[in-house]
Design an enzyme around this catalytic site. Structure first.
Site, PDB file in Angstrom:
ATOM      1  N   ASP A   1       0.858  -1.182   0.000  1.00 37.99           N
ATOM      2  CA  ASP A   1       0.000   0.000   0.000  1.00 37.99           C
ATOM      3  C   ASP A   1       0.893   1.231   0.000  1.00 37.99           C
ATOM      4  OD1 ASP A   1      -2.856   1.133   0.355  1.00 37.99           O
ATOM      5  OD2 ASP A   1      -1.691   2.212   1.851  1.00 37.99           O
TER       6      ASP A   1
ATOM      7  N   GLU B   1       0.810   5.633   0.246  1.00 39.89           N
ATOM      8  CA  GLU B   1       0.101   6.884   0.486  1.00 39.89           C
ATOM      9  C   GLU B   1       0.847   7.959  -0.294  1.00 39.89           C
ATOM     10  OE1 GLU B   1      -2.745   6.874   1.877  1.00 39.89           O
ATOM     11  OE2 GLU B   1      -2.632   4.838   2.668  1.00 39.89           O
TER      12      GLU B   1
ATOM     13  N   HIS C   1      -5.920   4.688   6.086  1.00 37.78           N
ATOM     14  CA  HIS C   1      -5.140   5.626   5.273  1.00 37.78           C
ATOM     15  C   HIS C   1      -3.731   5.813   5.811  1.00 37.78           C
ATOM     16  CE1 HIS C   1      -8.609   6.420   2.840  1.00 37.78           C
ATOM     17  NE2 HIS C   1      -9.309   6.811   3.885  1.00 37.78           N
TER      18      HIS C   1
ATOM     19  N   ASP D   1      -3.279  -0.133   6.318  1.00 36.65           N
ATOM     20  CA  ASP D   1      -4.007  -0.613   5.145  1.00 36.65           C
ATOM     21  C   ASP D   1      -3.344  -1.852   4.550  1.00 36.65           C
ATOM     22  OD1 ASP D   1      -5.680   1.502   5.573  1.00 36.65           O
ATOM     23  OD2 ASP D   1      -5.246   2.546   3.698  1.00 36.65           O
TER      24      ASP D   1
END
Length: 213
Positions: free
Chosen positions: A31, A33, A189, A194
């Site tokens: 994941d 961000e 988030h 995540d």
């Protein structure tokens, strides 16, 4: 006992080893961000990876998490709305952000070790809306000229599709809850949270699905 039968013969395992379960690919959940939605325009700010492991009964479980905060690459943009969603504070004193090359080295090393451990050819990215993560990862790899990217360049396992088939849910929070997993909206988030939740979701679905024989 037959004359030619080995005395210590063991029954063949009823499951395929990891090296054959996914055609030589090791699933690794990722994941990211970011500072926006455009991987060529917006900065990569966080990344986390969780290799999927297999126990002696052939069941999948999440491995150890490797993660890094990143210094925004020069020339890339950050949409303030993205920071509102992720809660990332770029100048936080405990963020300990790494340059892109160092961050990739940090998360790639345990991925390569897991690929070697299971005798796989390379890693395949697992993600929720996986091509979003893969595109940002590939863009960072290209920017720094990284030569040891362990991931397949375009193939992925997407838990949006898997969860849609298994549970009728495509939003990560709802899919996790449908799978019987805990979900803390306050932690969402974050790349680490995540990734770990997506890894649990992938394992839950994969363990319920009979593997090839």
């Amino acid at each position: 006992m037959r004359m030619n039968e080995p005395v210590d013969a063991q029954p063949a395992p009823s499951f395929l080893p990891m090296s054959r379960r996914f055609r030589g690919y090791l699933p690794v959940v990722v994941d990211v961000e970011t500072g926006g939605f455009d991987w060529n325009k917006h900065a990569l700010l966080e990344i986390a990876c969780v290799p999927i492991e297999m126990d002696t009964d052939g069941r999948f479980f999440p491995g150890e998490t490797a993660s890094a905060h990143l210094v925004p690459a020069p020339g890339l943009e950050i949409d303030p709305k993205s920071l509102e969603i992720t809660g990332i504070v770029l100048d936080h004193p405990f963020r300990f952000a790494k340059q892109e090359k160092d961050a990739l080295d940090h998360v790639f090393a345990p991925v390569r070790a897991a690929v070697k451990k299971y005798g796989c050819q390379r890693a395949i990215l697992v993600g929720h809306n996986a091509h979003f993560d893969l595109n940002f990862l590939n863009a960072a790899v290209a920017r720094v000229g990284h030569k040891r990217n362990p991931f397949h360049p375009f193939s992925v396992f997407d838990t949006v599709t898997l969860a849609g088939v298994a549970y009728g849910q495509t939003v990560l929070a709802r899919a996790a809850q449908a799978a019987g997993l805990d979900w803390n909206a306050a932690d969402a988030h974050s790349a680490v949270y995540d990734t770990e939740q997506t890894a649990r979701l992938f394992c839950k679905i994969a363990n319920a699905w009979p593997g090839p024989v």
